[in-house]
Motif scaffolding. Structure first.
Motif, PDB file in Angstrom:
ATOM      1  N   CYS A  59       0.758  -1.474   0.331  1.00 26.20           N
ATOM      2  CA  CYS A  59      -0.229   0.020   0.044  1.00 26.20           C
ATOM      3  C   CYS A  59       0.556   1.132  -0.507  1.00 26.20           C
ATOM      4  O   CYS A  59       0.323   2.392  -0.852  1.00 26.20           O
ATOM      5  CB  CYS A  59      -0.782   0.041   1.199  1.00 26.20           C
ATOM      6  SG  CYS A  59      -2.008  -1.239   1.132  1.00 26.20           S
ATOM      7  N   LEU A  60       1.515   1.068   0.790  1.00 22.63           N
ATOM      8  CA  LEU A  60       2.911   2.068   1.165  1.00 22.63           C
ATOM      9  C   LEU A  60       3.187   2.785  -0.388  1.00 22.63           C
ATOM     10  O   LEU A  60       3.633   3.664  -1.207  1.00 22.63           O
ATOM     11  CB  LEU A  60       3.951   1.845   2.065  1.00 22.63           C
ATOM     12  CG  LEU A  60       5.058   3.423   1.789  1.00 22.63           C
ATOM     13  CD1 LEU A  60       4.395   4.742   2.596  1.00 22.63           C
ATOM     14  CD2 LEU A  60       6.160   2.700   2.777  1.00 22.63           C
ATOM     15  N   ALA A  61       3.973   1.519  -1.330  1.00 21.30           N
ATOM     16  CA  ALA A  61       4.286   1.567  -2.814  1.00 21.30           C
ATOM     17  C   ALA A  61       3.597   2.211  -3.700  1.00 21.30           C
ATOM     18  O   ALA A  61       3.341   3.083  -4.283  1.00 21.30           O
ATOM     19  CB  ALA A  61       5.082   0.479  -2.997  1.00 21.30           C
ATOM     20  N   ASN A  62       2.545   1.652  -3.856  1.00 20.15           N
ATOM     21  CA  ASN A  62       1.089   1.970  -4.401  1.00 20.15           C
ATOM     22  C   ASN A  62       1.823   3.782  -3.962  1.00 20.15           C
ATOM     23  O   ASN A  62       1.331   4.779  -5.020  1.00 20.15           O
ATOM     24  CB  ASN A  62      -0.219   1.356  -4.075  1.00 20.15           C
ATOM     25  CG  ASN A  62      -0.130   0.359  -4.764  1.00 20.15           C
ATOM     26  OD1 ASN A  62       0.955  -0.235  -4.903  1.00 20.15           O
ATOM     27  ND2 ASN A  62      -1.003  -0.513  -4.353  1.00 20.15           N
ATOM     28  N   ARG A  63       1.307   3.731  -3.134  1.00 18.79           N
ATOM     29  CA  ARG A  63       1.439   5.515  -2.709  1.00 18.79           C
ATOM     30  C   ARG A  63       2.067   6.845  -3.389  1.00 18.79           C
ATOM     31  O   ARG A  63       2.265   7.358  -3.332  1.00 18.79           O
ATOM     32  CB  ARG A  63       1.168   5.952  -1.037  1.00 18.79           C
ATOM     33  CG  ARG A  63      -0.494   6.157  -0.505  1.00 18.79           C
ATOM     34  CD  ARG A  63      -0.121   6.666   1.233  1.00 18.79           C
ATOM     35  NE  ARG A  63      -1.706   6.531   1.469  1.00 18.79           N
ATOM     36  CZ  ARG A  63      -2.022   7.143   2.546  1.00 18.79           C
ATOM     37  NH1 ARG A  63      -1.362   7.926   2.870  1.00 18.79           N
ATOM     38  NH2 ARG A  63      -3.141   7.339   3.080  1.00 18.79           N
ATOM     39  N   LYS A 123       3.605   9.985   2.841  1.00 13.87           N
ATOM     40  CA  LYS A 123       2.965   9.978   4.545  1.00 13.87           C
ATOM     41  C   LYS A 123       1.715  10.905   4.515  1.00 13.87           C
ATOM     42  O   LYS A 123       1.125  11.300   5.790  1.00 13.87           O
ATOM     43  CB  LYS A 123       4.110  10.318   5.324  1.00 13.87           C
ATOM     44  CG  LYS A 123       5.384  10.005   4.963  1.00 13.87           C
ATOM     45  CD  LYS A 123       6.487  10.324   5.437  1.00 13.87           C
ATOM     46  CE  LYS A 123       7.462   9.777   5.936  1.00 13.87           C
ATOM     47  NZ  LYS A 123       8.536  10.099   7.173  1.00 13.87           N
ATOM     48  N   GLY A 124       0.979  11.642   3.338  1.00  9.89           N
ATOM     49  CA  GLY A 124       0.562  12.524   4.417  1.00  9.89           C
ATOM     50  C   GLY A 124      -0.831  12.660   3.491  1.00  9.89           C
ATOM     51  O   GLY A 124      -1.028  12.193   3.066  1.00  9.89           O
ATOM     52  N   ASP A 125      -1.305  13.842   3.825  1.00 10.05           N
ATOM     53  CA  ASP A 125      -3.072  13.709   2.585  1.00 10.05           C
ATOM     54  C   ASP A 125      -3.030  13.704   1.270  1.00 10.05           C
ATOM     55  O   ASP A 125      -3.882  12.974   0.818  1.00 10.05           O
ATOM     56  CB  ASP A 125      -3.384  14.773   3.774  1.00 10.05           C
ATOM     57  CG  ASP A 125      -4.039  15.461   5.368  1.00 10.05           C
ATOM     58  OD1 ASP A 125      -4.145  14.227   5.698  1.00 10.05           O
ATOM     59  OD2 ASP A 125      -4.075  16.396   5.346  1.00 10.05           O
ATOM     60  N   GLN A 126      -2.101  14.076   0.755  1.00  7.88           N
ATOM     61  CA  GLN A 126      -1.839  14.176  -0.365  1.00  7.88           C
ATOM     62  C   GLN A 126      -1.896  13.397  -0.997  1.00  7.88           C
ATOM     63  O   GLN A 126      -2.902  12.623  -1.913  1.00  7.88           O
ATOM     64  CB  GLN A 126      -1.280  15.376  -1.407  1.00  7.88           C
ATOM     65  CG  GLN A 126      -0.656  15.210  -2.721  1.00  7.88           C
ATOM     66  CD  GLN A 126      -1.715  16.238  -3.217  1.00  7.88           C
ATOM     67  OE1 GLN A 126      -2.751  16.742  -2.392  1.00  7.88           O
ATOM     68  NE2 GLN A 126      -1.658  15.778  -4.368  1.00  7.88           N
ATOM     69  N   ALA A 128      -3.329  10.202   0.409  1.00 11.75           N
ATOM     70  CA  ALA A 128      -4.063   9.938   0.779  1.00 11.75           C
ATOM     71  C   ALA A 128      -4.812  10.055  -0.149  1.00 11.75           C
ATOM     72  O   ALA A 128      -6.188   8.920  -1.024  1.00 11.75           O
ATOM     73  CB  ALA A 128      -4.761   9.688   2.149  1.00 11.75           C
ATOM     74  N   LYS A 129      -5.081  11.028  -0.861  1.00  8.66           N
ATOM     75  CA  LYS A 129      -6.169  12.289  -2.114  1.00  8.66           C
ATOM     76  C   LYS A 129      -5.926  11.225  -3.016  1.00  8.66           C
ATOM     77  O   LYS A 129      -6.628  10.910  -3.844  1.00  8.66           O
ATOM     78  CB  LYS A 129      -5.622  13.191  -2.030  1.00  8.66           C
ATOM     79  CG  LYS A 129      -6.991  14.279  -3.393  1.00  8.66           C
ATOM     80  CD  LYS A 129      -6.172  15.386  -3.129  1.00  8.66           C
ATOM     81  CE  LYS A 129      -7.127  16.514  -4.497  1.00  8.66           C
ATOM     82  NZ  LYS A 129      -6.812  16.340  -5.497  1.00  8.66           N
ATOM     83  N   LEU A 130      -4.512  10.564  -3.436  1.00  5.98           N
ATOM     84  CA  LEU A 130      -3.988  10.245  -5.070  1.00  5.98           C
ATOM     85  C   LEU A 130      -4.162   8.385  -4.400  1.00  5.98           C
ATOM     86  O   LEU A 130      -4.840   8.723  -6.098  1.00  5.98           O
ATOM     87  CB  LEU A 130      -2.037  10.539  -5.118  1.00  5.98           C
ATOM     88  CG  LEU A 130      -2.481  11.893  -4.886  1.00  5.98           C
ATOM     89  CD1 LEU A 130      -0.354  11.968  -5.240  1.00  5.98           C
ATOM     90  CD2 LEU A 130      -2.942  12.634  -6.503  1.00  5.98           C
ATOM     91  N   GLU A 131      -3.675   8.188  -3.511  1.00  6.26           N
ATOM     92  CA  GLU A 131      -4.596   6.747  -3.551  1.00  6.26           C
ATOM     93  C   GLU A 131      -6.489   6.735  -3.555  1.00  6.26           C
ATOM     94  O   GLU A 131      -6.292   5.764  -4.478  1.00  6.26           O
ATOM     95  CB  GLU A 131      -4.381   6.502  -2.020  1.00  6.26           C
ATOM     96  CG  GLU A 131      -4.723   5.156  -1.753  1.00  6.26           C
ATOM     97  CD  GLU A 131      -4.284   4.138   0.202  1.00  6.26           C
ATOM     98  OE1 GLU A 131      -3.196   3.975   0.042  1.00  6.26           O
ATOM     99  OE2 GLU A 131      -4.748   5.160   0.647  1.00  6.26           O
ATOM    100  N   LYS A 132      -6.857   7.396  -3.123  1.00 10.77           N
ATOM    101  CA  LYS A 132      -8.589   7.181  -3.516  1.00 10.77           C
ATOM    102  C   LYS A 132      -8.783   7.829  -5.226  1.00 10.77           C
ATOM    103  O   LYS A 132      -9.611   6.984  -6.024  1.00 10.77           O
ATOM    104  CB  LYS A 132      -8.916   8.196  -2.530  1.00 10.77           C
ATOM    105  CG  LYS A 132     -10.538   9.180  -2.810  1.00 10.77           C
ATOM    106  CD  LYS A 132     -11.149   9.897  -2.079  1.00 10.77           C
ATOM    107  CE  LYS A 132     -12.602   9.803  -2.382  1.00 10.77           C
ATOM    108  NZ  LYS A 132     -13.208  10.581  -2.863  1.00 10.77           N
ATOM    109  N   GLU A 133      -8.034   8.378  -5.399  1.00 12.70           N
ATOM    110  CA  GLU A 133      -8.051   8.814  -7.097  1.00 12.70           C
ATOM    111  C   GLU A 133      -7.784   7.520  -7.888  1.00 12.70           C
ATOM    112  O   GLU A 133      -8.395   6.892  -8.862  1.00 12.70           O
ATOM    113  CB  GLU A 133      -7.366  10.000  -7.481  1.00 12.70           C
ATOM    114  CG  GLU A 133      -7.797  11.283  -7.007  1.00 12.70           C
ATOM    115  CD  GLU A 133      -6.910  12.457  -7.511  1.00 12.70           C
ATOM    116  OE1 GLU A 133      -5.840  12.106  -8.685  1.00 12.70           O
ATOM    117  OE2 GLU A 133      -6.800  13.484  -6.494  1.00 12.70           O
ATOM    118  N   MET A 134      -6.710   7.009  -7.214  1.00 11.04           N
ATOM    119  CA  MET A 134      -6.090   5.299  -8.151  1.00 11.04           C
ATOM    120  C   MET A 134      -7.584   4.490  -7.969  1.00 11.04           C
ATOM    121  O   MET A 134      -7.435   3.468  -8.584  1.00 11.04           O
ATOM    122  CB  MET A 134      -4.884   5.278  -7.613  1.00 11.04           C
ATOM    123  CG  MET A 134      -3.292   6.341  -7.706  1.00 11.04           C
ATOM    124  SD  MET A 134      -3.532   6.720  -9.657  1.00 11.04           S
ATOM    125  CE  MET A 134      -3.459   8.192  -9.377  1.00 11.04           C
TER     126      MET A 134
END
Length: 183
Positions: A59-63, A123-126, A128-134
């Motif tokens: 999950c971290l690598a995906n982010r 590590k941050g909100d950005q 998490a936002k990009l993860e959601k977009e993916m």
């Protein structure tokens, strides 16, 4: 030709409709795609905990890869991802995040992406936002995809990217055809 890098793989949000209490489950992943790959998904489709097939470091690598996409053009993002994936070590599955961050930093330096911005994003909100977009982009493709990696050329999912990628590129590329297309 349209090229998009969508680092999400077989991850899913552990929603109330599809969730389970313990770990990753492929059946729940397909449930998530069916439930959340619609025009008006349930409220928890992209807010509940994320589960990755190979654990939290995947999950971290995906982010990190999603952040690289946002901080560079598609070519640099693809080169970064190739570099980063080449440094993958099976110990990452049960290891510390430090190893993942170190590999990302090496590739960031190589392709002139700010290490501070990249890691801060992950590590941050950005991040998490990009993860959601993916996740949203992946869910929209539906259950017609099986496994990873999966490749989409001009909106069409390739069933066997090993056999279909070069012909799809040659068919869709509008510039001077690269040497591989002249075979």
């Amino acid at each position: 030709m349209d090229f998009s890098l969508i680092p999400w793989g077989n991850a899913y949000y552990n929603t109330s409709a599809c969730g389970g209490k313990h770990g990753y489950n492929k059946t729940r992943m397909y449930c998530w795609i069916k439930e959340c790959g619609v025009d008006k998904p349930p409220a928890d489709c992209f807010t509940s905990p994320v589960l990755c097939q190979h654990g939290p470091n995947e999950c971290l690598a995906n982010r990190i890869e999603a952040c690289a996409v946002s901080y560079s053009n598609e070519t640099i993002a693809a080169l970064f991802t190739i570099c980063f994936e080449a440094l993958f070590d099976p110990s990452w599955m049960n290891g510390t995040k430090r190893d993942v961050y170190n590999a990302a930093s090496q590739c960031a330096v190589k392709f002139h992406i700010s290490q501070t911005s990249l890691i801060g994003c992950a590590k941050g909100d950005q991040g998490a936002k990009l993860e959601k977009e993916m996740a949203e982009k992946t869910a929209k493709y539906g259950v017609n995809r099986e496994g990873t990696p999966w490749v989409v050329v001009n909106g069409q999912v390739l069933k066997d990217s090993n056999k279909e990628l070069l012909p799809a590129i040659c068919k869709n590329y509008t510039g001077t055809k690269p040497p591989g297309c002249k075979m």
